[in-house]
Design an enzyme around this catalytic site. Structure first.
Site, PDB file in Angstrom:
ATOM      1  N   ARG A 102       1.914 -10.710   6.630  1.00  0.00           N
ATOM      2  CA  ARG A 102       3.384 -10.666   6.688  1.00  0.00           C
ATOM      3  C   ARG A 102       3.914  -9.890   7.884  1.00  0.00           C
ATOM      4  O   ARG A 102       5.115  -9.884   8.152  1.00  0.00           O
ATOM      5  CB  ARG A 102       3.943 -10.128   5.372  1.00  0.00           C
TER       6      ARG A 102
ATOM      7  N   PRO B 234       0.825  -1.218   0.000  1.00  0.00           N
ATOM      8  CA  PRO B 234       0.000   0.000   0.000  1.00  0.00           C
ATOM      9  C   PRO B 234       0.854   1.261   0.000  1.00  0.00           C
ATOM     10  O   PRO B 234       1.715   1.422   0.855  1.00  0.00           O
ATOM     11  CB  PRO B 234      -0.813  -0.118   1.294  1.00  0.00           C
ATOM     12  N   GLU B 235       0.648   2.109  -0.980  1.00  0.00           N
ATOM     13  CA  GLU B 235       1.340   3.391  -1.035  1.00  0.00           C
ATOM     14  C   GLU B 235       0.361   4.488  -0.649  1.00  0.00           C
ATOM     15  O   GLU B 235      -0.782   4.223  -0.302  1.00  0.00           O
ATOM     16  CB  GLU B 235       1.912   3.603  -2.440  1.00  0.00           C
TER      17      GLU B 235
ATOM     18  N   ARG C  86      20.917  19.429  -3.172  1.00  0.00           N
ATOM     19  CA  ARG C  86      21.013  17.983  -2.939  1.00  0.00           C
ATOM     20  C   ARG C  86      21.706  17.272  -4.090  1.00  0.00           C
ATOM     21  O   ARG C  86      21.282  17.370  -5.227  1.00  0.00           O
ATOM     22  CB  ARG C  86      19.623  17.371  -2.753  1.00  0.00           C
TER      23      ARG C  86
ATOM     24  N   HIS D 231      -4.412 -14.416  10.577  1.00  0.00           N
ATOM     25  CA  HIS D 231      -3.561 -13.226  10.668  1.00  0.00           C
ATOM     26  C   HIS D 231      -4.329 -11.970  11.077  1.00  0.00           C
ATOM     27  O   HIS D 231      -3.938 -10.866  10.728  1.00  0.00           O
ATOM     28  CB  HIS D 231      -2.823 -12.963   9.352  1.00  0.00           C
TER      29      HIS D 231
END
Ligand SMILES: [Zn+2]
Length: 290
Positions: free
Chosen positions: A135, A2-3, A171, A116
């Site tokens: 996980r 998931p982003e 940067r 889970h």
């Protein structure tokens, strides 16, 4: 994984389903590596708490709760302590990070408990809010302080062009690494970094400091556009994330470069290249991106 757009979608689903509800009791499993606060602390904050709001901060789900007042404490403590308590924060945050495979499901109590499942919050409405994570890279904790919960970095969806440009000034790292740096922007992940750089026509390995004002303007627009499109794509399938079924994976936005190594660029037909930047698989068009 998931982003940001997926987390935003989950947040919107939870907003519709649990805000205003009250957590009557909490069951927490024994997988303590998921917990950044102790199970006892989590239960103390959440038991009897009212869900005041749900919001996203980077890739964190922040559930604002009004904990149940602890009347018993006041009787045994001095007036000064009691006075201090009335000024103490009345809002606490329940924070959830979905990690790689975490899900927040809103179900009925009859819904079979998935393997889970690590936390179940029983709500006064009769629904249950469950955290499932096969996980176990996810994290759950509670936060109580006057300042409220905050993470480093700026929200990519809200940052102005000027502030965006400042992030990269001087940067020397590749722009892709800078986009992934959570201390700069919170929540931009690998897929959306690649897609944004493609749309902006910028090579992932370009040194961040070498981006011109025009490059930055295009990149700023591209990052916001890509994230908003992904959120819009996910908005229609909210029930797949937090609905009773919840078995479907995260939606796939139409990727233009990510995962398309060797396939023709959708703009110029050149084969998409895959390299490694910042330890992450990185996709770009050698012709369209400079
Ligand atoms: Zn191309």
């Amino acid at each position: 994984v998931p982003e940001l757009p997926e987390v935003e979608t989950v947040v919107r689903g939870l907003q519709k389903r649990v805000v205003g509800d009250t957590i009557e009791s909490v069951w927490i499993g024994d997988k303590s590596n998921l917990l950044k606060s102790s199970a006892l602390e989590i239960a103390r904050v959440l038991d009897g708490a009212r869900v005041a709001g749900v919001r996203r901060m980077g890739k964190h789900i922040v559930i604002d709760v009004h904990p149940k007042p602890r009347a018993s404490a006041k009787r045994t403590r001095s007036k000064r302590v009691a006075a201090a308590e009335t000024t103490a924060p009345r809002t606490a945050q329940w924070i959830v990070h979905l990690g790689m495979t975490g899900k927040m499901l809103v179900t009925t109590p009859e819904t079979e408990t998935e393997k889970h499942t690590h936390l179940i919050a029983q709500l006064a409405s009769g629904k249950e809010l469950r955290f499932v994570d096969p996980r176990r890279f996810g994290k759950i904790w509670v936060h109580e302080s006057d300042e409220g919960f905050a993470t480093a970095g700026t929200e990519p969806l809200h940052i102005t062009l000027d502030d965006f440009a400042k992030l990269f000034r001087g940067r020397k790292t590749p722009i892709k690494s800078a986009l992934l740096n959570q201390k700069l922007l919170r929540g931009v992940g690998n897929i959306y970094a690649d897609e944004s750089l493609f749309r902006a026509g910028i090579r992932p390995r370009r040194r961040a400091a070498t981006l011109t004002r025009d490059d930055l303007r295009r990149l700023h627009a591209a990052v916001q556009e890509v994230l908003k499109e992904a959120i819009a794509a996910g908005g229609s399938s909210v029930s797949d994330y937090v609905g009773a079924e919840g078995e479907r994976g995260f939606f796939q936005m139409q990727h233009r470069v990510y995962g398309r190594e060797g396939d023709p660029c959708l703009v110029c037909g050149t084969a998409i290249k895959k390299i490694v930047v910042a330890g992450r698989g990185t996709h770009y068009c050698p012709k369209c991106q400079k």
